[in-house]
Design a protein around this motif. Structure first.
Motif, short mmCIF file in Angstrom:
data_model
loop_
_atom_site.label_atom_id
_atom_site.label_comp_id
_atom_site.label_asym_id
_atom_site.label_seq_id
_atom_site.Cartn_x
_atom_site.Cartn_y
_atom_site.Cartn_z
N ARG A 1 6.93 0.17 1.39
CA ARG A 1 7.87 -0.94 1.46
C ARG A 1 7.23 -2.19 2.07
O ARG A 1 7.48 -3.32 1.63
CB ARG A 1 9.10 -0.51 2.28
N GLN A 2 6.37 -2.00 3.07
CA GLN A 2 5.77 -3.16 3.74
C GLN A 2 4.58 -3.74 2.97
O GLN A 2 4.27 -4.92 3.13
CB GLN A 2 5.33 -2.75 5.16
N THR A 3 3.91 -2.93 2.17
CA THR A 3 2.77 -3.44 1.39
C THR A 3 3.16 -3.92 0.01
O THR A 3 2.32 -4.46 -0.71
CB THR A 3 1.69 -2.35 1.25
N ASP A 4 4.41 -3.73 -0.38
CA ASP A 4 4.84 -4.16 -1.71
C ASP A 4 4.66 -5.67 -1.93
O ASP A 4 4.22 -6.08 -3.01
CB ASP A 4 6.31 -3.76 -1.93
N PRO A 5 4.96 -6.55 -0.94
CA PRO A 5 4.70 -7.99 -1.17
C PRO A 5 3.22 -8.32 -1.37
O PRO A 5 2.90 -9.39 -1.87
CB PRO A 5 5.25 -8.65 0.11
N TRP A 6 2.34 -7.42 -0.96
CA TRP A 6 0.90 -7.66 -1.14
C TRP A 6 0.40 -7.16 -2.50
O TRP A 6 -0.79 -7.28 -2.79
CB TRP A 6 0.10 -6.96 -0.05
N GLY A 7 1.26 -6.56 -3.29
CA GLY A 7 0.83 -5.99 -4.56
C GLY A 7 0.09 -4.68 -4.42
O GLY A 7 -0.69 -4.30 -5.30
N VAL A 8 0.34 -3.96 -3.31
CA VAL A 8 -0.33 -2.70 -3.02
C VAL A 8 0.70 -1.58 -3.07
O VAL A 8 1.79 -1.70 -2.49
CB VAL A 8 -1.02 -2.74 -1.64
N LYS A 9 0.36 -0.50 -3.76
CA LYS A 9 1.23 0.66 -3.88
C LYS A 9 0.65 1.82 -3.08
O LYS A 9 -0.45 2.31 -3.37
CB LYS A 9 1.37 1.06 -5.35
N VAL A 10 1.38 2.27 -2.05
CA VAL A 10 0.96 3.43 -1.25
C VAL A 10 1.55 4.67 -1.90
O VAL A 10 2.77 4.85 -1.96
CB VAL A 10 1.44 3.30 0.21
N SER A 11 0.69 5.54 -2.41
CA SER A 11 1.15 6.72 -3.14
C SER A 11 1.31 7.96 -2.27
O SER A 11 2.14 8.82 -2.56
CB SER A 11 0.18 7.04 -4.29
N ASN A 12 0.53 8.04 -1.18
CA ASN A 12 0.62 9.26 -0.36
C ASN A 12 0.01 8.99 1.01
O ASN A 12 -0.94 8.21 1.14
CB ASN A 12 -0.11 10.42 -1.04
N VAL A 13 0.57 9.66 2.00
CA VAL A 13 0.04 9.66 3.36
C VAL A 13 0.00 11.10 3.84
O VAL A 13 1.01 11.82 3.73
CB VAL A 13 0.89 8.80 4.33
N GLU A 14 -1.13 11.54 4.37
CA GLU A 14 -1.27 12.92 4.84
C GLU A 14 -1.82 12.92 6.26
O GLU A 14 -2.88 12.35 6.53
CB GLU A 14 -2.22 13.71 3.93
N ILE A 15 -1.08 13.58 7.17
CA ILE A 15 -1.58 13.79 8.53
C ILE A 15 -2.62 14.91 8.47
O ILE A 15 -2.32 16.03 8.04
CB ILE A 15 -0.44 14.16 9.49
#
Length: 262
Positions: free
Chosen positions: A149-163
């Motif tokens: 949600r926070q990187t969407d204005p930058w044109g960046v799509k975060v697909s996954n985060v893994e601890i």
């Protein structure tokens, strides 16, 4: 001399033309997009292949569209139940709008990395240690939604985060080891008690069944005697039920009566 000067002029003109043509040609790979700025203003986004730009007027910047795997450095986090842990993670993202990645943020890679670190500390500070260890999938999903949600204005799509790893302090590791040992001992006692209860129930059932059959007890004694007799170098004192000798005693008494009559 005049002819030599003319030839030199055309040679310089040819070299200059080659340089101009070379500077106007760009080759983009399949995973790249080219953002064109004309006199400093955004003009267009070019796809892969052979592209031409206007020298000295256009500037083309290549942007990779491939998914990037970025390590989030270990972060010192204090959970909601005041346990200090060190957590690191890995972030998967890619550029979906190359023009925004260049215009809306300076160095989107660095900005995404910093945002991931701060978000990791913020989210993990709102959960307890047990949740962090047992509900990683839920936490990963929460982090992914926040970052996307926070990187969407930058044109960046975060697909996954893994601890990846949660580093606990030594005293907490020892406490958890004691807790796990106590839990295993509790389960062992419960299983042992259940086994004793089932064994007692089966013995009671067998006793009731034997009591209803007149010859079952004698057969059980004989079976036990057979099993004990298999052992060697042992002396066995086995109580013999009087019911087994009763037929022989009755036969002997009847014989004695017949002799007394004769």
């Amino acid at each position: 001399m005049f002819g030599l000067g003319v030839n030199l002029f055309w040679l310089v003109a040819l070299v200059f033309l080659i340089i101009i043509l070379a500077s106007s040609i760009r080759i983009l790979f399949e995973y790249q997009r080219g953002v064109v700025f004309r006199l400093g203003r955004f003009s267009s986004v070019k796809g892969p292949g052979l592209k031409f730009i206007i020298p000295l007027v256009d500037q083309l910047i290549k942007v990779s569209m491939r998914t990037i795997a970025m390590d989030v450095p270990p972060q010192d986090v204090i959970t909601r139940d005041n346990v200090s842990v060190k957590v690191n993670a890995v972030l998967y993202f890619r550029v979906v709008h190359p023009d925004k990645a260049l215009i809306e943020v300076e160095e989107y890679l660095y900005a995404t990395s910093q945002l991931a670190q701060t978000s990791l500390r913020s989210v993990l500070g709102q959960v307890e240690l047990d949740e962090l260890l047992s509900q990683r999938d839920k936490i990963n999903q929460n982090l992914q939604e926040i970052l996307d949600r926070q990187t969407d204005p930058w044109g960046v799509k975060v697909s996954n985060v893994e601890i990846k790893h949660v580093d606990l302090p030594p005293e907490m590791q020892r406490a958890m080891a004691r807790q796990a040992e106590a839990e295993r001992e509790r389960r062992s006692k419960i299983i042992h008690a259940e086994g004793e209860s089932q064994a007692a129930a089966n013995l009671a059932k067998a006793a009731r069944q034997i009591s209803t059959e007149s010859g079952a007890l004698q057969l059980r004694f004989l079976q036990t005697l057979t099993e004990i007799a298999a052992e060697k170098n042992s002396t066995i004192l086995f109580p013999l039920p009087i019911e087994l000798l009763k037929p022989f005693l009755e036969t002997k008494e009847s014989g004695d009566e017949m002799e007394s009559k004769t």
